[in-house]
Scaffold this active site. Structure first.
Site, PDB file in Angstrom:
ATOM      1  N   ILE A  46       0.861  -1.207   0.000  1.00 38.24           N
ATOM      2  CA  ILE A  46       0.000   0.000   0.000  1.00 38.24           C
ATOM      3  C   ILE A  46       0.887   1.242   0.000  1.00 38.24           C
ATOM      4  O   ILE A  46       1.847   1.328   0.777  1.00 38.24           O
ATOM      5  CB  ILE A  46      -0.906   0.031   1.259  1.00 38.24           C
ATOM      6  N   GLY A  48       1.443   5.425   0.620  1.00 35.89           N
ATOM      7  CA  GLY A  48       0.889   6.562   1.381  1.00 35.89           C
ATOM      8  C   GLY A  48       0.219   6.171   2.681  1.00 35.89           C
ATOM      9  O   GLY A  48      -0.934   6.544   2.928  1.00 35.89           O
ATOM     10  N   CYS A  49       0.959   5.445   3.547  1.00 39.39           N
ATOM     11  CA  CYS A  49       0.343   4.926   4.783  1.00 39.39           C
ATOM     12  C   CYS A  49       0.647   5.756   6.027  1.00 39.39           C
ATOM     13  O   CYS A  49       0.400   5.307   7.140  1.00 39.39           O
ATOM     14  CB  CYS A  49       0.797   3.475   5.019  1.00 39.39           C
ATOM     15  N   SER A  51      -0.824   8.412   7.020  1.00 42.51           N
ATOM     16  CA  SER A  51      -2.039   8.997   7.606  1.00 42.51           C
ATOM     17  C   SER A  51      -3.279   8.569   6.820  1.00 42.51           C
ATOM     18  O   SER A  51      -3.169   7.854   5.815  1.00 42.51           O
ATOM     19  CB  SER A  51      -1.930  10.532   7.591  1.00 42.51           C
ATOM     20  N   ILE A  53      -6.496   7.483   4.856  1.00 40.83           N
ATOM     21  CA  ILE A  53      -7.081   6.258   4.289  1.00 40.83           C
ATOM     22  C   ILE A  53      -6.035   5.138   4.184  1.00 40.83           C
ATOM     23  O   ILE A  53      -6.316   3.983   4.533  1.00 40.83           O
ATOM     24  CB  ILE A  53      -7.700   6.580   2.902  1.00 40.83           C
ATOM     25  N   TYR A 192      -6.768  19.114  -9.399  1.00 45.01           N
ATOM     26  CA  TYR A 192      -6.886  17.829  -8.691  1.00 45.01           C
ATOM     27  C   TYR A 192      -7.826  16.908  -9.480  1.00 45.01           C
ATOM     28  O   TYR A 192      -7.526  15.736  -9.726  1.00 45.01           O
ATOM     29  CB  TYR A 192      -7.408  18.065  -7.279  1.00 45.01           C
ATOM     30  N   LYS A 196      -7.135  13.142 -11.338  1.00 47.58           N
ATOM     31  CA  LYS A 196      -7.893  11.909 -11.073  1.00 47.58           C
ATOM     32  C   LYS A 196      -8.595  11.418 -12.354  1.00 47.58           C
ATOM     33  O   LYS A 196      -8.700  10.221 -12.586  1.00 47.58           O
ATOM     34  CB  LYS A 196      -8.907  12.125  -9.942  1.00 47.58           C
TER      35      LYS A 196
HETATM   36  N1  LIG Z   1      -9.965  12.736   2.004  1.00 50.30           N
HETATM   37  C1  LIG Z   1     -10.823  12.763   1.004  1.00 50.30           C
HETATM   38  O1  LIG Z   1     -11.866  13.456   1.071  1.00 50.30           O
HETATM   39  C2  LIG Z   1     -10.591  11.927  -0.217  1.00 50.30           C
HETATM   40  C3  LIG Z   1      -9.356  11.363  -0.534  1.00 50.30           C
HETATM   41  N2  LIG Z   1      -9.213  10.624  -1.686  1.00 50.30           N
HETATM   42  C4  LIG Z   1      -7.924  10.042  -2.047  1.00 50.30           C
HETATM   43  O2  LIG Z   1      -7.487   9.185  -1.010  1.00 50.30           O
HETATM   44  C5  LIG Z   1      -6.090   9.073  -1.011  1.00 50.30           C
HETATM   45  C6  LIG Z   1      -5.560   9.250   0.412  1.00 50.30           C
HETATM   46  O3  LIG Z   1      -5.883  10.544   0.893  1.00 50.30           O
HETATM   47  P1  LIG Z   1      -6.232  10.877   2.427  1.00 50.30           P
HETATM   48  O4  LIG Z   1      -6.001   9.705   3.259  1.00 50.30           O
HETATM   49  O5  LIG Z   1      -7.535  11.545   2.431  1.00 50.30           O
HETATM   50  O6  LIG Z   1      -5.181  12.032   2.752  1.00 50.30           O
HETATM   51  P2  LIG Z   1      -3.863  12.096   3.656  1.00 50.30           P
HETATM   52  O7  LIG Z   1      -3.247  13.391   3.371  1.00 50.30           O
HETATM   53  O8  LIG Z   1      -4.210  11.739   5.047  1.00 50.30           O
HETATM   54  O9  LIG Z   1      -2.952  10.917   3.057  1.00 50.30           O
HETATM   55  C7  LIG Z   1      -2.231  11.037   1.855  1.00 50.30           C
HETATM   56  C8  LIG Z   1      -1.058  10.111   1.921  1.00 50.30           C
HETATM   57  O10 LIG Z   1      -0.345  10.168   0.666  1.00 50.30           O
HETATM   58  C9  LIG Z   1       1.011  10.316   0.986  1.00 50.30           C
HETATM   59  N3  LIG Z   1       1.826  10.881  -0.088  1.00 50.30           N
HETATM   60  C10 LIG Z   1       1.760  12.117  -0.650  1.00 50.30           C
HETATM   61  N4  LIG Z   1       2.706  12.247  -1.594  1.00 50.30           N
HETATM   62  C11 LIG Z   1       3.396  11.065  -1.616  1.00 50.30           C
HETATM   63  C12 LIG Z   1       4.490  10.579  -2.373  1.00 50.30           C
HETATM   64  N5  LIG Z   1       5.108  11.323  -3.294  1.00 50.30           N
HETATM   65  N6  LIG Z   1       4.924   9.309  -2.146  1.00 50.30           N
HETATM   66  C13 LIG Z   1       4.318   8.539  -1.213  1.00 50.30           C
HETATM   67  N7  LIG Z   1       3.297   8.949  -0.451  1.00 50.30           N
HETATM   68  C14 LIG Z   1       2.831  10.209  -0.659  1.00 50.30           C
HETATM   69  C15 LIG Z   1       1.043  11.187   2.236  1.00 50.30           C
HETATM   70  O11 LIG Z   1       2.320  11.086   2.847  1.00 50.30           O
HETATM   71  P3  LIG Z   1       3.053  12.280   3.633  1.00 50.30           P
HETATM   72  O12 LIG Z   1       2.595  12.148   5.040  1.00 50.30           O
HETATM   73  O13 LIG Z   1       4.492  11.977   3.445  1.00 50.30           O
HETATM   74  O14 LIG Z   1       2.623  13.558   2.985  1.00 50.30           O
HETATM   75  C16 LIG Z   1      -0.072  10.519   3.013  1.00 50.30           C
HETATM   76  O15 LIG Z   1       0.383   9.356   3.644  1.00 50.30           O
HETATM   77  C17 LIG Z   1      -5.587  10.133  -2.011  1.00 50.30           C
HETATM   78  O16 LIG Z   1      -5.234   9.495  -3.232  1.00 50.30           O
HETATM   79  C18 LIG Z   1      -6.784  11.039  -2.222  1.00 50.30           C
HETATM   80  O17 LIG Z   1      -6.782  11.618  -3.491  1.00 50.30           O
HETATM   81  C19 LIG Z   1     -10.264  10.392  -2.514  1.00 50.30           C
HETATM   82  C20 LIG Z   1     -11.482  10.900  -2.251  1.00 50.30           C
HETATM   83  C21 LIG Z   1     -11.758  11.709  -1.096  1.00 50.30           C
HETATM   84  C1  LIG Z   2     -21.288  18.200  -4.679  1.00 45.55           C
HETATM   85  C2  LIG Z   2     -21.336  19.654  -4.783  1.00 45.55           C
HETATM   86  C3  LIG Z   2     -20.353  20.436  -4.284  1.00 45.55           C
HETATM   87  C4  LIG Z   2     -19.145  19.964  -3.546  1.00 45.55           C
HETATM   88  C5  LIG Z   2     -18.624  18.779  -3.512  1.00 45.55           C
HETATM   89  C6  LIG Z   2     -17.463  18.398  -2.753  1.00 45.55           C
HETATM   90  C7  LIG Z   2     -16.911  19.333  -1.771  1.00 45.55           C
HETATM   91  C8  LIG Z   2     -16.921  17.183  -2.938  1.00 45.55           C
HETATM   92  C9  LIG Z   2     -15.720  16.729  -2.348  1.00 45.55           C
HETATM   93  C10 LIG Z   2     -15.124  15.596  -2.768  1.00 45.55           C
HETATM   94  C11 LIG Z   2     -13.810  15.207  -2.339  1.00 45.55           C
HETATM   95  C12 LIG Z   2     -13.168  15.844  -1.180  1.00 45.55           C
HETATM   96  C13 LIG Z   2     -13.130  14.288  -3.085  1.00 45.55           C
HETATM   97  C14 LIG Z   2     -11.776  13.934  -2.899  1.00 45.55           C
HETATM   98  O1  LIG Z   2     -11.162  13.310  -3.717  1.00 45.55           O
HETATM   99  C15 LIG Z   2     -20.432  21.867  -4.502  1.00 45.55           C
HETATM  100  C16 LIG Z   2     -19.435  22.206  -5.567  1.00 45.55           C
HETATM  101  C17 LIG Z   2     -20.105  22.578  -3.227  1.00 45.55           C
HETATM  102  C18 LIG Z   2     -21.794  22.351  -4.918  1.00 45.55           C
HETATM  103  C19 LIG Z   2     -22.431  21.558  -5.893  1.00 45.55           C
HETATM  104  C20 LIG Z   2     -22.546  20.178  -5.445  1.00 45.55           C
END
Ligand SMILES: NC(=O)C1=CN([C@@H]2O[C@H](COP(=O)(O)OP(=O)(O)OC[C@H]3O[C@@H](n4cnc5c(N)ncnc54)[C@H](OP(=O)(O)O)[C@@H]3O)[C@@H](O)[C@H]2O)C=CC1
Ligand SMILES: CC1=C(/C=C/C(C)=C/C=C/C(C)=C/C=O)C(C)(C)CCC1
Length: 352
Positions: A46, A48-49, A51, A53, A192, A196
């Site tokens: 895995i 990015g562990c 913190s 997810i 971002y 994705k």
């Molecule tokens: N939180 C949310 O709302 C959502 C998150 N996601 C996705 O989930 C995944 C995890 O995010 P989340 O747990 O929320 O956020 P965190 O910031 O808690 O975790 C992100 C992790 O990625 C690591 N990371 C960043 N850059 C690198 C790198 N170059 N090499 C290795 N590890 C790296 C960080 O490490 P370090 O501590 O070193 O920075 C950290 O461990 C991401 O891909 C994010 O896009 C998807 C949807 C929603």
């Molecule tokens: C749905 C929606 C909104 C916001 C959505 C958000 C905030 C989603 C966050 C998703 C995350 C954090 C994904 C991480 O990968 C708005 C634009 C406020 C208004 C219109 C409807």
């Protein structure tokens, strides 16, 4: 512009030396210094562990009751290991090992995989990711490239390194932590979202070829999740000045988007445990789905995109929700939050 940490993470010869900074208990290393699993266990790597997810997936799998997984939890800076080690408890050193891995570095990726016995990985979970939020005018091209380097090329780099061995073995499962923003754009998350989307396109193409080699590919599509992202986001907003962006754009971002975003996080935010449990189900399924949305409250929002191939329904609804019905959305989200809150359920269900 807000940078959020998730969202708030040699040469080609087979290396036989311990990776710099690796701190593995001795019993888990073979004589050649490589990471070993017990027979019958699936090796799960895995990214990015440190913190959020990734940490929670590592702990959930390592603490599997039947001890079916040998988890190699990786992070770019092993100094950040304490939270994971503490959460793993006695699984650390038994079913959970640590290795350093920066998904942005070819050498780090190669060295990490070289240190896994026979380079044998059954399940690769690409979780590492970074976010980027704010008006486009205030984000430099360098910052955008960093997001693509992690979220897109980081995944490509990992798959390139692990896939050839999976192909030879005609088995393996690659899991990618995507996002609802990999399926549908969200205003002020432009770069971002693009990173994705790029990954979604890449994986959708790869999945067909991989299937021929009996390798599965699954995308996990979470909506908002409570990780370090939220706090970091609010801290950064307080500090930022958004150079280059005009006053109206900054106002729409700060006074319109951010409050709505906070509402959405509060009303439907999931926990890292929710995402870890969903990921575990996906890897344990006999026929895993390609796309896996984790949040049924968010599914109708994504459905807008698929209900109208012109894209109008999605774009217009988001516009209206944000700019015309902001207060209504706030009330709706408050009601939703109340309905999904366990305290209300406790009050109505409890015999006392
Ligand atoms: N939180 C949310 O709302 C959502 C998150 N996601 C996705 O989930 C995944 C995890 O995010 P989340 O747990 O929320 O956020 P965190 O910031 O808690 O975790 C992100 C992790 O990625 C690591 N990371 C960043 N850059 C690198 C790198 N170059 N090499 C290795 N590890 C790296 C960080 O490490 P370090 O501590 O070193 O920075 C950290 O461990 C991401 O891909 C994010 O896009 C998807 C949807 C929603
Ligand atoms: C749905 C929606 C909104 C916001 C959505 C958000 C905030 C989603 C966050 C998703 C995350 C954090 C994904 C991480 O990968 C708005 C634009 C406020 C208004 C219109 C409807």
């Amino acid at each position: 512009m807000i940078r959020f940490s998730f969202l708030k993470s040699g040469d080609r010869q087979r290396s036989q030396q311990r990776p710099s900074g690796a701190e593995e208990p001795l019993q888990n290393r073979s004589l050649r210094g490589q990471i070993m699993a017990n027979s019958g266990q699936k090796v799960v790597l895995i990214t990015g562990c440190s913190s959020g997810i990734g940490l929670r997936i590592a702990v959930t799998l390592a603490r599997d009751e039947k001890k079916r997984y040998h988890v190699i939890a990786t992070m770019r800076d092993l100094k950040k290991k304490d939270k994971l080690v503490e959460a793993a408890g006695d699984a650390y050193g038994k079913t959970l090992m640590l290795l350093p891995l920066d998904v942005c570095s070819d050498e780090s990726v190669r060295q990490c995989i070289d240190n896994v016995k026979d380079r044998h990985i059954d399940i690769l979970i690409n979780n590492a990711g970074v976010g980027l939020l704010g008006p486009l005018e205030s984000i430099s091209i360098e910052e955008m490239k960093r997001v693509f380097e992690t979220n897109f090329f980081g995944v490509v780099r990992m798959i390139k390194e692990v896939m050839p061995d999976m192909k030879k073995r005609r088995s393996g499962h690659i899991v990618v932590m995507s996002s609802v923003m990999g399926l549908q754009g969200v205003v002020f998350n432009d770069v971002y979202t693009a990173s994705k989307f790029a990954m979604e396109g890449f994986c959708e193409s790869m999945a067909v070829q991989l299937m021929k080699f009996n390798i599965r590919l699954s995308m996990i599509e979470p909506g908002p999740v409570h990780t370090e992202f939220e706090t970091k986001m609010m801290e950064d907003v307080a500090k930022m000045e958004y150079p280059g962006a005009d006053a109206d754009t900054v106002r729409y971002f700060k006074d319109v988007y951010l409050p709505s975003s906070i509402d959405i996080f509060e009303a439907m935010g999931q926990t890292p445990e929710d995402i870890a449990n969903c990921t575990k189900k996906v890897i344990e399924s006999n026929s895993p789905r390609f796309r896996n949305l984790t949040n049924s409250l968010y599914t109708p929002i994504v459905a807008l995109k698929y209900a109208d191939e012109t894209g109008g329904l999605s774009v217009n609804t988001f516009y209206n929700l944000l700019f015309n019905f902001g207060p209504l959305m706030h009330i709706t989200m408050s009601i939703l939050k109340c309905l999904t809150c366990s305290c209300l359920r406790r009050r109505t269900i409890s015999p006392n």
